[in-house]
Scaffold this motif. Structure first.
Motif, PDB file in Angstrom:
ATOM      1  N   THR A   3       0.837  -1.197   0.000  1.00 38.74           N
ATOM      2  CA  THR A   3       0.000   0.000   0.000  1.00 38.74           C
ATOM      3  C   THR A   3       0.869   1.243   0.000  1.00 38.74           C
ATOM      4  O   THR A   3       0.577   2.234  -0.670  1.00 38.74           O
ATOM      5  CB  THR A   3      -0.907   0.017   1.234  1.00 38.74           C
ATOM      6  N   LEU A   4       1.960   1.162   0.747  1.00 42.42           N
ATOM      7  CA  LEU A   4       2.839   2.324   0.870  1.00 42.42           C
ATOM      8  C   LEU A   4       3.500   2.638  -0.471  1.00 42.42           C
ATOM      9  O   LEU A   4       3.556   3.794  -0.890  1.00 42.42           O
ATOM     10  CB  LEU A   4       3.903   2.034   1.936  1.00 42.42           C
ATOM     11  N   SER A   6       2.375   1.796  -3.451  1.00 40.97           N
ATOM     12  CA  SER A   6       1.384   2.302  -4.414  1.00 40.97           C
ATOM     13  C   SER A   6       0.989   3.731  -4.054  1.00 40.97           C
ATOM     14  O   SER A   6       0.671   4.538  -4.934  1.00 40.97           O
ATOM     15  CB  SER A   6       0.151   1.391  -4.470  1.00 40.97           C
ATOM     16  N   ALA A   7       1.026   4.070  -2.747  1.00 45.90           N
ATOM     17  CA  ALA A   7       0.757   5.452  -2.342  1.00 45.90           C
ATOM     18  C   ALA A   7       1.820   6.380  -2.910  1.00 45.90           C
ATOM     19  O   ALA A   7       1.514   7.478  -3.403  1.00 45.90           O
ATOM     20  CB  ALA A   7       0.714   5.559  -0.826  1.00 45.90           C
ATOM     21  N   TRP A  10       1.225   6.851  -6.526  1.00 51.80           N
ATOM     22  CA  TRP A  10       0.130   7.806  -6.746  1.00 51.80           C
ATOM     23  C   TRP A  10       0.633   9.235  -6.557  1.00 51.80           C
ATOM     24  O   TRP A  10       0.306  10.140  -7.313  1.00 51.80           O
ATOM     25  CB  TRP A  10      -1.019   7.499  -5.786  1.00 51.80           C
ATOM     26  N   GLY A 180     -11.066   8.052  -0.950  1.00 56.58           N
ATOM     27  CA  GLY A 180     -10.304   6.821  -1.116  1.00 56.58           C
ATOM     28  C   GLY A 180     -10.887   5.688  -0.286  1.00 56.58           C
ATOM     29  O   GLY A 180     -10.966   4.551  -0.729  1.00 56.58           O
ATOM     30  N   HIS A 185      -9.814   2.935  -2.572  1.00 57.89           N
ATOM     31  CA  HIS A 185      -8.521   3.239  -3.200  1.00 57.89           C
ATOM     32  C   HIS A 185      -7.510   3.526  -2.101  1.00 57.89           C
ATOM     33  O   HIS A 185      -7.303   4.659  -1.714  1.00 57.89           O
ATOM     34  CB  HIS A 185      -8.639   4.466  -4.123  1.00 57.89           C
ATOM     35  N   ARG A 186      -6.886   2.459  -1.616  1.00 61.34           N
ATOM     36  CA  ARG A 186      -5.991   2.600  -0.472  1.00 61.34           C
ATOM     37  C   ARG A 186      -4.783   3.497  -0.778  1.00 61.34           C
ATOM     38  O   ARG A 186      -4.255   4.157   0.106  1.00 61.34           O
ATOM     39  CB  ARG A 186      -5.491   1.215  -0.010  1.00 61.34           C
ATOM     40  N   ASP A 187      -4.360   3.502  -2.062  1.00 64.22           N
ATOM     41  CA  ASP A 187      -3.199   4.332  -2.392  1.00 64.22           C
ATOM     42  C   ASP A 187      -3.529   5.812  -2.166  1.00 64.22           C
ATOM     43  O   ASP A 187      -2.700   6.572  -1.677  1.00 64.22           O
ATOM     44  CB  ASP A 187      -2.730   4.068  -3.833  1.00 64.22           C
ATOM     45  N   GLN A 188      -4.770   6.199  -2.518  1.00 63.82           N
ATOM     46  CA  GLN A 188      -5.184   7.587  -2.299  1.00 63.82           C
ATOM     47  C   GLN A 188      -5.319   7.896  -0.817  1.00 63.82           C
ATOM     48  O   GLN A 188      -4.967   8.986  -0.369  1.00 63.82           O
ATOM     49  CB  GLN A 188      -6.533   7.844  -2.976  1.00 63.82           C
ATOM     50  N   VAL A 190      -3.712   6.557   1.776  1.00 61.79           N
ATOM     51  CA  VAL A 190      -2.408   6.718   2.420  1.00 61.79           C
ATOM     52  C   VAL A 190      -1.658   7.916   1.830  1.00 61.79           C
ATOM     53  O   VAL A 190      -1.055   8.716   2.554  1.00 61.79           O
ATOM     54  CB  VAL A 190      -1.589   5.409   2.291  1.00 61.79           C
ATOM     55  N   GLY A 191      -1.725   8.062   0.495  1.00 60.71           N
ATOM     56  CA  GLY A 191      -1.061   9.202  -0.138  1.00 60.71           C
ATOM     57  C   GLY A 191      -1.612  10.527   0.371  1.00 60.71           C
ATOM     58  O   GLY A 191      -0.863  11.444   0.700  1.00 60.71           O
TER      59      GLY A 191
END
Lengths: 225, 283
Positions: A3-4, A6-7, A10, A180, A185-188, A190-191
């Motif tokens: 996840t991190l 992909s964050a 993003w 998110g 949308h986990r990337d959004q 965390v991002g």
């Protein structure tokens, strides 16, 4: 940990920064909401806190306003205003954020004024300064560090609360976290959280820098150090 | 403005609605219970970590700026972002909320405890050492009793801010009364939002009053009941007993300010305030 990564993907993709719902727009909204709220709160709270501190009255009010501000959940006030007369929108957000910025500003400017050495004030009066002169040339410069601390508390508080405003449909960086979550949308999520945290830390850092520079600049040049 | 009218206040979507409280009392109780549980566990876990941390920090003084710096960074991160950053690790669970809350209480308690212990007058410490007190006895019999008001002020601050902060946990479905507030937002259910918001503030007020009562009980020397606790008859107790009621109130306010400003990482200012006030009242 995926996840991190992909964050970060993003965050580093140009496309997520552009457009009406991109990071740049959201960041602008966040800064607008924060700036407007802190500005209005300063205009209301600083005269009150400094005035009360100068005349030495209303100490109970000045402390209790801060305690009350702590006990009332920001989220509850946002929702109450949103489903109440104001409806959902930027006005609601700014009203709520301003309310929460007022408390630390009043309390800290009051304490700053009260903590000014009575000896310094008496000496200034003895030199023939009027009440206004004492306020402007003795009390305010000496109270400045505490006033700036209040400003920092208020600003950091407002940046954080502006994030929560996304829960009631407001703009700003909190939107990424809330949307998110809703769209998985986990990337959004965390991002967006990284952006919010970075912004809060930046604001805090900038105001710490200001509070180191300003008091020195505010000291009259003729004052022997 | 007849908003308290009986009848179908649910249909009229009134702000104040007795029917809501009656029909949904189970929901309200469950939310209140989750709210209290999250708060109590966050404060207790925070204390359990803060106490040894403060003792270590006092032993190795050079660590204080480092821990203090890390604490202000953690404290500055907004709660919503904090919960979101924990999602990849702990998911949509109550643990996520609890870790976030513990972090905030830990920061407040660490600073409050440290400021309280540091503000103990050097004269009291010297006197105890001169009487042959070792480090443990010094801490338990002199430093802790003298720092108690500051420590309880920190616990009050941590508790009250945690109660407010729990509501944000609604974002991931574990926000106690905040869940009802969030639910009322999506369905525009006014009674649900107002009732749970008022309950939340009432909970904070009750918790604060309970802690004030606790402080009153554990610091009998501050309100003139001399000899209320025989076991504490060290030099510190006698010195504190001399403190007048009025001065004690003023000192209490000063400590609260100190912890409040401390929570915002202004160590020098508040340490000075505490020190000045303590010296002023015990002299």
């Amino acid at each position: 940990m995926s996840t991190l990564t992909s964050a970060f993907d993003w965050l580093t993709t140009g496309a997520s920064w552009r457009g009406g719902e991109g990071i740049a727009t959201r960041l602008g909204q966040h800064l607008m909401l924060t700036g407007a709220s802190v500005g209005i709160a300063c205009a209301v709270a600083l005269p009150v806190g400094i005035g009360l501190g100068h005349v030495g009255r209303g100490g109970t009010l000045a402390i209790n306003i801060s305690n009350a501000g702590r006990a009332v959940p920001t989220f509850a006030v946002l929702v109450l205003l949103a489903i109440g007369p104001l409806g959902i929108g930027d006005t609601t957000t700014v009203v709520a954020l301003t309310l929460f910025a007022i408390a630390p500003l009043v309390t800290n400017s009051y304490i700053g004024m009260r903590e000014v050495d009575p000896g310094a004030k008496e000496a200034a009066r003895g030199m023939g300064m009027s009440g206004v002169q004492v306020l402007r040339r003795v009390e305010l410069p000496l109270a400045l560090p505490m006033i700036l601390l209040g400003l920092r508390l208020a600003a950091v508080q407002v940046v954080a609360t502006a994030t929560i405003a996304a829960l009631i449909g407001g703009g700003g960086l909190g939107r990424f976290v809330v949307d998110g979550l809703a769209n998985n949308h986990r990337d959004q999520v965390v991002g967006g959280a990284i952006l919010v945290a970075a912004l809060a830390l930046l604001v805090e850092g900038a105001l710490i820098a200001l509070s180191r520079l300003l008091p020195a600049a505010a000291r009259p040049a003729s004052c022997p150090r | 403005m007849a908003i308290v009218a009986s009848g179908n206040c649910l249909e009229r979507n009134a702000w104040i609605c007795g029917d809501y409280v009656e029909t949904r009392s189970d929901e309200l109780t469950a939310a209140l219970r989750e709210h209290i549980g999250l708060t109590v566990s966050a404060v207790l876990i925070g204390l359990a970590i803060a106490i040894p941390l403060v003792l270590l920090a006092r032993r190795w003084r050079f660590t204080v700026p480092w821990i203090g710096g890390l604490a202000s960074v953690l404290y500055t991160v907004p709660s919503l972002a904090f919960f979101a950053l924990l999602l990849p690790v702990t998911g949509l669970s109550a643990t996520t909320v609890r870790i976030g809350l513990v972090t905030y209480t830990l920061v407040i308690l660490f600073r409050g405890l440290l400021a309280g212990l540091d503000a103990v007058p050097a004269s009291a410490r010297d006197a105890a050492r001169g009487m042959g007190y070792g480090p443990v006895r010094l801490l338990l019999r002199v430093e802790l009793p003298l720092a108690l008001p500051a420590i309880i002020a920190a616990i009050r601050l941590a508790t009250v801010s945690t109660i407010a902060l729990v509501t944000v946990g609604a974002m991931i479905g574990h926000g106690g009364l905040g869940n009802l507030i969030y639910d009322g937002l999506t369905s525009t259910f006014k009674a649900e939002v107002l009732t749970s918001s008022v309950l939340c503030v009432a909970l904070a007020v009750v918790a604060d009053l309970l802690l004030v009562a606790l402080q009153w009980l554990v610091t009998p020397w501050r309100h003139g009941r001399r000899g209320g606790r025989r076991g504490r008859g060290g030099p510190a107790t006698r010195e504190q007993a001399a403190t007048r009621e009025q001065a004690a109130t003023r000192e209490q306010a000063a400590t609260e300010w100190a912890v409040a400003t401390h929570a915002a990482a202004e160590q020098s200012v508040s340490a000075r305030t505490v020190a000045a006030k303590t010296e002023g009242t015990t002299a």
